[in-house]
Design a protein around this motif. Structure first.
Motif, PDB file in Angstrom:
ATOM      1  N   VAL A  25       0.836  -1.195   0.000  1.00  0.00           N
ATOM      2  CA  VAL A  25       0.000   0.000   0.000  1.00  0.00           C
ATOM      3  C   VAL A  25       0.874   1.249   0.000  1.00  0.00           C
ATOM      4  CG1 VAL A  25      -1.637   1.343   1.379  1.00  0.00           C
ATOM      5  CG2 VAL A  25      -2.015  -1.099   1.022  1.00  0.00           C
ATOM      6  N   LEU A  26       1.898   1.276   0.863  1.00  0.00           N
ATOM      7  CA  LEU A  26       2.787   2.433   0.913  1.00  0.00           C
ATOM      8  C   LEU A  26       3.530   2.619  -0.399  1.00  0.00           C
ATOM      9  CD1 LEU A  26       4.231   2.153   4.533  1.00  0.00           C
ATOM     10  CD2 LEU A  26       2.577   3.819   3.674  1.00  0.00           C
ATOM     11  N   ILE A  54      -1.902   5.703 -13.600  1.00  0.00           N
ATOM     12  CA  ILE A  54      -2.715   5.993 -12.404  1.00  0.00           C
ATOM     13  C   ILE A  54      -3.953   5.102 -12.399  1.00  0.00           C
ATOM     14  CG2 ILE A  54      -4.171   7.735 -11.295  1.00  0.00           C
ATOM     15  CD1 ILE A  54      -2.021   9.826 -12.241  1.00  0.00           C
ATOM     16  N   TRP A  55      -4.666   5.041 -13.530  1.00  0.00           N
ATOM     17  CA  TRP A  55      -5.851   4.185 -13.602  1.00  0.00           C
ATOM     18  C   TRP A  55      -5.492   2.727 -13.321  1.00  0.00           C
ATOM     19  CZ3 TRP A  55     -10.660   5.613 -13.209  1.00  0.00           C
ATOM     20  CH2 TRP A  55     -11.073   6.880 -13.645  1.00  0.00           C
ATOM     21  N   GLY A  56      -4.327   2.302 -13.805  1.00  0.00           N
ATOM     22  CA  GLY A  56      -3.895   0.926 -13.557  1.00  0.00           C
ATOM     23  C   GLY A  56      -3.715   0.632 -12.078  1.00  0.00           C
ATOM     24  N   ILE A  57      -3.112   1.564 -11.364  1.00  0.00           N
ATOM     25  CA  ILE A  57      -2.934   1.396  -9.914  1.00  0.00           C
ATOM     26  C   ILE A  57      -4.283   1.431  -9.216  1.00  0.00           C
ATOM     27  CG2 ILE A  57      -1.972   2.466  -7.825  1.00  0.00           C
ATOM     28  CD1 ILE A  57       0.390   3.400  -9.653  1.00  0.00           C
ATOM     29  N   TRP A  58      -5.116   2.401  -9.586  1.00  0.00           N
ATOM     30  CA  TRP A  58      -6.440   2.507  -8.968  1.00  0.00           C
ATOM     31  C   TRP A  58      -7.276   1.251  -9.188  1.00  0.00           C
ATOM     32  CZ3 TRP A  58      -8.122   8.052 -10.818  1.00  0.00           C
ATOM     33  CH2 TRP A  58      -7.515   9.012 -10.002  1.00  0.00           C
ATOM     34  N   SER A  59      -7.043   0.531 -10.276  1.00  0.00           N
ATOM     35  CA  SER A  59      -7.864  -0.627 -10.620  1.00  0.00           C
ATOM     36  C   SER A  59      -7.405  -1.917  -9.961  1.00  0.00           C
ATOM     37  CB  SER A  59      -7.882  -0.804 -12.142  1.00  0.00           C
ATOM     38  OG  SER A  59      -8.510   0.309 -12.749  1.00  0.00           O
ATOM     39  N   LYS A  60      -6.363  -1.864  -9.167  1.00  0.00           N
ATOM     40  CA  LYS A  60      -5.866  -3.059  -8.470  1.00  0.00           C
ATOM     41  C   LYS A  60      -6.247  -2.960  -6.986  1.00  0.00           C
ATOM     42  CE  LYS A  60      -2.193  -4.233 -11.654  1.00  0.00           C
ATOM     43  NZ  LYS A  60      -3.169  -4.362 -12.678  1.00  0.00           N
ATOM     44  N   ASP A  67     -10.840  -7.773  -8.066  1.00  0.00           N
ATOM     45  CA  ASP A  67     -10.404  -7.358  -9.406  1.00  0.00           C
ATOM     46  C   ASP A  67     -11.266  -8.001 -10.490  1.00  0.00           C
ATOM     47  OD1 ASP A  67      -8.463  -5.876  -8.124  1.00  0.00           O
ATOM     48  OD2 ASP A  67      -6.805  -7.208  -8.670  1.00  0.00           O
ATOM     49  N   LEU A  68     -11.648  -9.267 -10.298  1.00  0.00           N
ATOM     50  CA  LEU A  68     -12.518  -9.955 -11.249  1.00  0.00           C
ATOM     51  C   LEU A  68     -13.901  -9.305 -11.291  1.00  0.00           C
ATOM     52  CD1 LEU A  68     -13.028 -12.306 -13.226  1.00  0.00           C
ATOM     53  CD2 LEU A  68     -13.699 -13.679 -11.228  1.00  0.00           C
ATOM     54  N   LEU A  69     -14.441  -8.967 -10.128  1.00  0.00           N
ATOM     55  CA  LEU A  69     -15.749  -8.309 -10.087  1.00  0.00           C
ATOM     56  C   LEU A  69     -15.697  -6.943 -10.767  1.00  0.00           C
ATOM     57  CD1 LEU A  69     -16.839  -9.306  -6.474  1.00  0.00           C
ATOM     58  CD2 LEU A  69     -17.980  -9.975  -8.617  1.00  0.00           C
ATOM     59  N   LEU A  70     -14.598  -6.207 -10.583  1.00  0.00           N
ATOM     60  CA  LEU A  70     -14.438  -4.919 -11.257  1.00  0.00           C
ATOM     61  C   LEU A  70     -14.409  -5.123 -12.775  1.00  0.00           C
ATOM     62  CD1 LEU A  70     -13.946  -1.848 -11.206  1.00  0.00           C
ATOM     63  CD2 LEU A  70     -11.489  -2.352 -11.007  1.00  0.00           C
ATOM     64  N   ALA A  96     -15.170  -5.583  -0.949  1.00  0.00           N
ATOM     65  CA  ALA A  96     -14.019  -4.694  -0.694  1.00  0.00           C
ATOM     66  C   ALA A  96     -14.511  -3.258  -0.497  1.00  0.00           C
ATOM     67  CB  ALA A  96     -13.036  -4.775  -1.860  1.00  0.00           C
ATOM     68  N   PRO A  97     -15.112  -2.977   0.663  1.00  0.00           N
ATOM     69  CA  PRO A  97     -15.714  -1.652   0.869  1.00  0.00           C
ATOM     70  C   PRO A  97     -14.715  -0.494   0.969  1.00  0.00           C
ATOM     71  CG  PRO A  97     -15.842  -2.962   2.879  1.00  0.00           C
ATOM     72  CD  PRO A  97     -15.331  -3.871   1.801  1.00  0.00           C
ATOM     73  N   GLN A  98     -13.430  -0.772   1.050  1.00  0.00           N
ATOM     74  CA  GLN A  98     -12.426   0.288   1.104  1.00  0.00           C
ATOM     75  C   GLN A  98     -11.756   0.509  -0.258  1.00  0.00           C
ATOM     76  OE1 GLN A  98     -11.964   2.303   3.829  1.00  0.00           O
ATOM     77  NE2 GLN A  98     -13.775   1.180   4.496  1.00  0.00           N
ATOM     78  N   PHE A  99     -12.275  -0.106  -1.304  1.00  0.00           N
ATOM     79  CA  PHE A  99     -11.710  -0.022  -2.642  1.00  0.00           C
ATOM     80  C   PHE A  99     -12.438   1.069  -3.420  1.00  0.00           C
ATOM     81  CE2 PHE A  99     -11.402  -2.252  -6.984  1.00  0.00           C
ATOM     82  CZ  PHE A  99     -10.174  -1.684  -7.279  1.00  0.00           C
ATOM     83  N   ALA A 100     -11.806   2.218  -3.532  1.00  0.00           N
ATOM     84  CA  ALA A 100     -12.442   3.398  -4.135  1.00  0.00           C
ATOM     85  C   ALA A 100     -12.914   3.141  -5.557  1.00  0.00           C
ATOM     86  CB  ALA A 100     -11.487   4.585  -4.097  1.00  0.00           C
TER      87      ALA A 100
END
Length: 186
Positions: A25-26, A54-60, A67-70, A96-100
Motif C-alpha cells: 500500500v505504501l 494511475i488508472w492501472g494502480i487505482w484498478s488493483k 479485481d474480477l468483479l471490477l 471490498a468496501p475500502q476499494f475506491a
C-alpha cells in the motif's frame, strides 16, 4: 489445539502478510504521488501514459476476487448492461468496501443508467477514499451540469483541472461554463 510451534508459525505468517500488504500500500501511494507530481506539470507531453498508469494502480484492489468483479462490471457496462454492471459492482463493494474504484465504477454505471442520485452517493464514497480521483470529480461536474447547477459544475471542473491539467474536455467545459456564468479565466 494447536502446538506452540504451529501458533508461532501462524503468528509470523500473519505478521508477514500484514507487513507485506502495508508495504505494498505504501509503495503504491509513493508511486501515485510521483505520478501525480508528473501529471501536474503543464508541459508534460505523455500525460495519457501517466494517466493510464494511475488508472492501472487505482484498478488493483489487492484481491483477485475484487479485481474480477471490477472487470466483469466494466465488461457489462461496455456491453450496455447496466443492471448486470451494477450487480457486479455492488458485489465488489460488499467484498471490498475500502476499494475506491469499486464505488467509482458503480457511480459510472448508475450515471449511465440515469440514476444520478445514486451516482452522486458513490462519487462521494469514492472521493472519501481517494480525494485525488479526477474521474469521480469529472463525473460530479457532469452531474451538476446535467441538473443545471453550472456554478457547482464549474467548481468541480476546476478541481479536476487542479489535479489533472491536461484534459481538453475539462478545459472546454470550464470555458463554456465561465462564459455562461459571465466569469473570466484567471
Amino acid at each position: 489445539m494447536r502446538s506452540i510451534r504451529t501458533q508461532i508459525k501462524y503468528a509470523v505468517a500473519t505478521l508477514l502478510v500484514a507487513v507485506g500488504f502495508s508495504t505494498m500500500v505504501l509503495a503504491g501511494e509513493e508511486q501515485l504521488d510521483a505520478l501525480f507530481d508528473r501529471l501536474a506539470d503543464p508541459e508534460l507531453a505523455n500525460w495519457q501514459q501517466v494517466e493510464n498508469e494511475i488508472w492501472g494502480i487505482w484498478s488493483k484492489s489487492g484481491s483477485d476476487t475484487a479485481d474480477l468483479l471490477l472487470e466483469r462490471g466494466r465488461q457489462a457496462m461496455a456491453a450496455g448492461d447496466m443492471p448486470a454492471a451494477i450487480d457486479h459492482l455492488s458485489a465488489l463493494i460488499d467484498h471490498a468496501p475500502q476499494f475506491a474504484e469499486g464505488y467509482n465504477a458503480r457511480a459510472t454505471a448508475y450515471f449511465q443508467a440515469g440514476l444520478l442520485g445514486l451516482s452522486m452517493r458513490d462519487i462521494e464514497a469514492t472521493l472519501a477514499l481517494n480525494p485525488r480521483h479526477f474521474g469521480a470529480l469529472s463525473g460530479l461536474a457532469m452531474i451538476f451540469e446535467q441538473v443545471g447547477d453550472e456554478a457547482r459544475a464549474l467548481d468541480a471542473y476546476r478541481m479536476v483541472n487542479a489535479i489533472h491539467p491536461h484534459r481538453p474536455n475539462v478545459k472546454d467545459a470550464m470555458k463554456r461554463l465561465e462564459a455562461g456564468l459571465g466569469e473570466t479565466a484567471l
